[in-house]
Enzyme design. Structure first.
Site, PDB file in Angstrom:
ATOM      1  N   ASP A  71       0.859  -1.188   0.000  1.00 61.93           N
ATOM      2  CA  ASP A  71       0.000   0.000   0.000  1.00 61.93           C
ATOM      3  C   ASP A  71       0.895   1.238   0.000  1.00 61.93           C
ATOM      4  O   ASP A  71       1.733   1.409   0.887  1.00 61.93           O
ATOM      5  CB  ASP A  71      -0.880   0.000   1.265  1.00 61.93           C
ATOM      6  N   ASN A  73      -0.429   4.559  -0.417  1.00 61.19           N
ATOM      7  CA  ASN A  73      -1.101   5.822  -0.071  1.00 61.19           C
ATOM      8  C   ASN A  73      -1.768   5.746   1.304  1.00 61.19           C
ATOM      9  O   ASN A  73      -2.648   6.538   1.615  1.00 61.19           O
ATOM     10  CB  ASN A  73      -2.133   6.194  -1.153  1.00 61.19           C
ATOM     11  N   ASP A  77      -3.962   3.901   2.756  1.00 64.91           N
ATOM     12  CA  ASP A  77      -5.372   3.559   3.031  1.00 64.91           C
ATOM     13  C   ASP A  77      -5.511   2.102   3.474  1.00 64.91           C
ATOM     14  O   ASP A  77      -6.618   1.608   3.646  1.00 64.91           O
ATOM     15  CB  ASP A  77      -6.254   3.835   1.804  1.00 64.91           C
ATOM     16  N   ASP A 110      -1.911  -1.439  -3.720  1.00 63.25           N
ATOM     17  CA  ASP A 110      -2.297  -0.739  -4.946  1.00 63.25           C
ATOM     18  C   ASP A 110      -1.271  -0.937  -6.068  1.00 63.25           C
ATOM     19  O   ASP A 110      -0.192  -1.485  -5.847  1.00 63.25           O
ATOM     20  CB  ASP A 110      -2.495   0.746  -4.650  1.00 63.25           C
ATOM     21  N   ASP A 170      -6.356 -11.139 -14.660  1.00 61.76           N
ATOM     22  CA  ASP A 170      -7.257 -12.235 -14.306  1.00 61.76           C
ATOM     23  C   ASP A 170      -8.530 -12.086 -15.142  1.00 61.76           C
ATOM     24  O   ASP A 170      -9.171 -11.028 -15.120  1.00 61.76           O
ATOM     25  CB  ASP A 170      -7.611 -12.136 -12.809  1.00 61.76           C
ATOM     26  N   ASP A 185     -10.252 -17.458 -14.850  1.00 56.66           N
ATOM     27  CA  ASP A 185     -10.928 -17.803 -13.606  1.00 56.66           C
ATOM     28  C   ASP A 185     -12.072 -18.787 -13.788  1.00 56.66           C
ATOM     29  O   ASP A 185     -12.965 -18.575 -14.613  1.00 56.66           O
ATOM     30  CB  ASP A 185     -11.500 -16.496 -13.015  1.00 56.66           C
ATOM     31  N   GLU A 215      -7.824 -21.827 -14.841  1.00 54.78           N
ATOM     32  CA  GLU A 215      -8.119 -22.383 -13.522  1.00 54.78           C
ATOM     33  C   GLU A 215      -9.205 -23.438 -13.748  1.00 54.78           C
ATOM     34  O   GLU A 215     -10.394 -23.146 -13.763  1.00 54.78           O
ATOM     35  CB  GLU A 215      -8.640 -21.327 -12.548  1.00 54.78           C
ATOM     36  N   HIS A 218      -3.956 -17.576  -3.932  1.00 56.91           N
ATOM     37  CA  HIS A 218      -4.791 -16.710  -3.079  1.00 56.91           C
ATOM     38  C   HIS A 218      -6.041 -17.420  -2.545  1.00 56.91           C
ATOM     39  O   HIS A 218      -6.769 -16.865  -1.720  1.00 56.91           O
ATOM     40  CB  HIS A 218      -5.217 -15.485  -3.888  1.00 56.91           C
ATOM     41  N   ASP A 219      -6.281 -18.649  -3.048  1.00 54.87           N
ATOM     42  CA  ASP A 219      -7.455 -19.420  -2.583  1.00 54.87           C
ATOM     43  C   ASP A 219      -7.059 -20.526  -1.613  1.00 54.87           C
ATOM     44  O   ASP A 219      -7.930 -21.265  -1.130  1.00 54.87           O
ATOM     45  CB  ASP A 219      -8.138 -20.127  -3.768  1.00 54.87           C
TER      46      ASP A 219
HETATM   47  O1  TEU Z   1     -11.757 -19.810  -7.769  1.00 54.27           O
HETATM   48  C1  TEU Z   1     -12.690 -20.801  -8.146  1.00 54.27           C
HETATM   49  C2  TEU Z   1     -12.915 -21.583  -6.918  1.00 54.27           C
HETATM   50  O2  TEU Z   1     -13.352 -21.102  -5.929  1.00 54.27           O
HETATM   51  C3  TEU Z   1     -12.394 -22.924  -6.899  1.00 54.27           C
HETATM   52  O3  TEU Z   1     -11.392 -22.948  -5.912  1.00 54.27           O
HETATM   53  C4  TEU Z   1     -13.533 -23.828  -6.543  1.00 54.27           C
HETATM   54  O4  TEU Z   1     -14.339 -23.186  -5.593  1.00 54.27           O
HETATM   55  C5  TEU Z   1     -13.080 -25.027  -5.834  1.00 54.27           C
HETATM   56  O5  TEU Z   1     -11.802 -25.344  -6.172  1.00 54.27           O
HETATM   57  C6  TEU Z   1     -14.069 -26.119  -6.191  1.00 54.27           C
HETATM   58  O6  TEU Z   1     -13.729 -27.281  -5.534  1.00 54.27           O
HETATM   59  C7  TEU Z   1     -11.836 -18.630  -8.543  1.00 54.27           C
HETATM   60  C8  TEU Z   1     -10.981 -17.592  -7.843  1.00 54.27           C
HETATM   61  O7  TEU Z   1      -9.644 -18.070  -7.741  1.00 54.27           O
HETATM   62  C9  TEU Z   1     -11.569 -17.347  -6.473  1.00 54.27           C
HETATM   63  O8  TEU Z   1     -10.760 -16.434  -5.713  1.00 54.27           O
HETATM   64  C10 TEU Z   1     -12.963 -16.764  -6.653  1.00 54.27           C
HETATM   65  O9  TEU Z   1     -13.563 -16.620  -5.382  1.00 54.27           O
HETATM   66  C11 TEU Z   1     -13.826 -17.667  -7.531  1.00 54.27           C
HETATM   67  O10 TEU Z   1     -13.168 -18.172  -8.683  1.00 54.27           O
HETATM   68  C12 TEU Z   1     -15.019 -16.888  -8.054  1.00 54.27           C
HETATM   69  O11 TEU Z   1     -14.548 -15.956  -9.006  1.00 54.27           O
HETATM   70 CA    CA Z   2      -3.468   1.882  -1.134  1.00 55.50          CA
END
Ligand code: TEU
Ligand code: CA
Length: 571
Positions: free
Chosen positions: A21, A23, A25, A29, A98, A201, A258, A330-331
């Site tokens: 970040d 700025n 907040d 960014d 993405d 995605d 994905e 990130h998931d």
């Molecule tokens: O992820 C799709 C997702 O959530 C998969 O992980 C799925 O739910 C799981 O593997 C099924 O078993 C993408 C993005 O990476 C995620 O951050 C989003 O929340 C999601 O799509 C919706 O856009």
């Molecule tokens: Ca920021």
């Protein structure tokens, strides 16, 4: 085999909201990413994937897009984005954005117009259906985050709209050619701005089954996971081939899908020489031990499970298909916390895990913070949870009879929040991520685990990743590490992940005129010392995660969590 520009790249995923970040907040960014391009260049990154930064109400942290032609003011301006693409290119880094087109936000203009007139043009952009006779939802599907996959269409009692994710993410109707044209136009608009390509995605959800019907309930509440639609849907190839022809081929774009339901035999269709995408992520280890009951019922993925899943995916991909190999994203929870048993988690074991993953056939995708060994956070209470899917899973655990403590412990292990705490730059307040208050509190271990401390320690996780990346770029070794087949070695040895990267024969690539050297990676994924026999002449050590290495009587001694990379003497 023809070389492609992305075959030998090392990728890095940034979750912009938690990266840096600038700025005050408390939200990461684009200017923070621009500021850190020299750091990424020094690490050796040449592909950079940004999680979404488009305008969004942030119901699902930006994966709910309300304007595909914009940058959300939280992250900066379109000028910042243009500068980021240009500055990255100067450093030999291609930027991927993405592509989130299975659904948009319920605050997108299209959905607002569909609510105004469900029978009109924009009603056809979505899946709008009448409820059952008794007024309930059309089917018993449960969305991926828990809760119904159908919600009442605002302003139209008796009508429902489909959302396989959050209710603020209405699914887009890909059967509608007009909608597809809108999507292609947007993709090409972004490619014209100089993107290297896209991460795509949840793309396997865009094809729905011809008929919508209930599935066998998998929970007490009578619902069934929406993932069953993936088993029935047919004809996704028509959409994906059109998408590739209209948007990716003209730009020689790098695309990574994905796809979390691929079957081994489908991999060539998805990422073979004429596949839909350049790559798809290997989620086999991430999805190991899952259950439709919910996270509270998931089994841990131990080192041996990680190895077996990964080798199975490598076998299915062969040398024609390039998987994108991840330890985390990130998931997912932090890989160091997921795959390394408690009590054995330290820099040595983190470096061992790095070697095991990085040297595989395919494109290595590092996730921000993985390169310094960031770990899961400890949740003190439900109130500390930010992520929608984690909250859904907590409810599922409580409804299944878990106590609040059991439910919190279960979701803590798998929560996406683990990967979304602020990047830990240094030991200053909030880990140097922000001068304000971070949107999600930093992990309390940031004084120990941060970039500055890693840079100062030559034996750090970060420096080991730099060595791995440089090994893969070594002209004498790169063709083996990019194109050589992965062949398991001693695969039945418990907690040993060892594999050859086989020599690439002269002529296999049009500009390859001699066989490339064979390489062996041997990773001891446990806390016990061991000895493994070495193939003849495999004696030249290229890299180790420990300062001592011992080869005695034709055998390699591996200390606890030691990783060693070798090639043949005369190489
Ligand atoms: O992820 C799709 C997702 O959530 C998969 O992980 C799925 O739910 C799981 O593997 C099924 O078993 C993408 C993005 O990476 C995620 O951050 C989003 O929340 C999601 O799509 C919706 O856009
Ligand atoms: Ca920021």
């Amino acid at each position: 085999m023809k070389r492609k520009w992305w075959h030998d790249k090392t990728a890095y995923q940034i979750y912009p909201k938690s990266f840096l970040d600038t700025n005050g907040d408390g939200i990461g960014d684009l200017r923070g990413i621009i500021e850190k391009l020299p750091y990424l260049e020094d690490l050796g990154i040449d592909l950079l994937w940004l999680s979404p930064v488009y305008c969004s109400p942030m119901a699902d942290e930006g994966y709910d897009i309300s304007d595909y032609y914009s940058i959300d003011p939280r992250f900066g301006t379109m000028e910042d984005m243009d500068e980021l693409i240009a500055e990255a290119k100067k450093r030999g880094i291609a930027v991927l954005m993405d592509l989130v087109v299975n659904h948009c936000s319920d605050e997108h203009e299209w959905f607002k117009r569909a609510c105004a007139d469900p029978e009109g043009r924009y009603g056809e952009y979505f899946y709008i259906r009448d409820g059952r006779e008794d007024g309930t939802a059309p089917t018993n599907w449960r969305n991926y985050f828990g809760g119904p996959a159908w919600d009442p269409l605002p302003g139209h009692p008796g009508k429902y709209y489909l959302h396989v994710f959050h209710k603020k993410q209405p699914d887009l109707n890909w059967e509608n050619p007009e909608l597809r044209e809108e999507i292609y136009r947007n993709i090409n608009w972004w490619m014209e701005k100089g993107l290297g390509g896209f991460r795509i995605d949840a793309i396997c959800n865009i094809k729905k089954p011809a008929a919508f019907h209930d599935y066998e309930p998998d929970r007490e509440d009578g619902t069934a996971s929406v993932r069953h639609i993936l088993e029935e849907a047919e004809g996704i190839d028509v959409f994906l081939n059109e998408l590739k022809r209209r948007c990716f081929e003209p730009y020689d774009a790098f695309t990574v899908g994905e796809v979390f339901n691929e079957r081994a035999e489908e991999i060539p269709m998805f990422i073979g020489q004429d596949g839909f995408f350049c790559s798809i992520f290997d989620f086999t280890a991430n999805h190991y031990g899952r259950s439709d009951l919910g996270w509270y019922a998931w089994k841990p993925c131990l080192p041996g499970n990680y190895r077996d899943c990964t080798f199975a995916a490598q076998k299915a991909a062969g040398t024609e298909c390039f998987l994108s190999n991840i330890i985390e994203n990130h998931d997912e929870p932090r890989g160091a916390s997921r795959y390394i048993p408690d009590g054995e988690r330290d820099d040595t074991s983190k470096k061992a895990l790095a070697a095991a993953s990085f040297l595989l056939h395919g494109i290595p995708f590092l996730y921000q913070g993985q390169e310094i060994g960031m770990e899961n956070k400890r949740f003190g209470s439900y109130e500390e949870i930010s992520d929608v899917s984690t909250k859904g899973e907590y409810q599922a655990a409580v409804e299944a009879g878990c106590s609040k403590e059991e439910a919190l412990r279960a979701v803590s292990a798998f929560s996406r929040d683990n990967a979304r705490t602020p990047m830990q730059w240094d030991g200053s307040p909030h880990a140097g991520f922000t001068s304000g208050t971070p949107w999600l509190m930093e992990n309390e271990n940031y004084k120990r685990i941060n970039v500055e401390a890693n840079l100062q320690d030559p034996e750090s996780v970060l420096h080991f990743y730099r060595k791995l990346i440089r090994l893969k770029k070594d002209p004498a070794l790169k063709d083996t590490l990019v194109y050589g087949e992965t062949v398991p070695y001693l695969p039945s040895e418990e907690n040993l992940m060892a594999y050859f990267r086989k020599s690439v024969p002269a002529g296999w690539l049009d500009d390859l005129h001699e066989d490339t050297p064979e390489i062996l990676a041997a990773v001891n994924m446990c806390g016990k010392k061991r000895r493994i026999p070495l193939p003849e002449k495999m004696r030249k050590i290229l890299l180790s995660n420990l300062p001592v290495q011992e080869i005695r009587d034709g055998a390699l001694v591996l200390l606890p969590w030691q990783a060693v990379v070798l090639t043949k003497e005369d190489a």
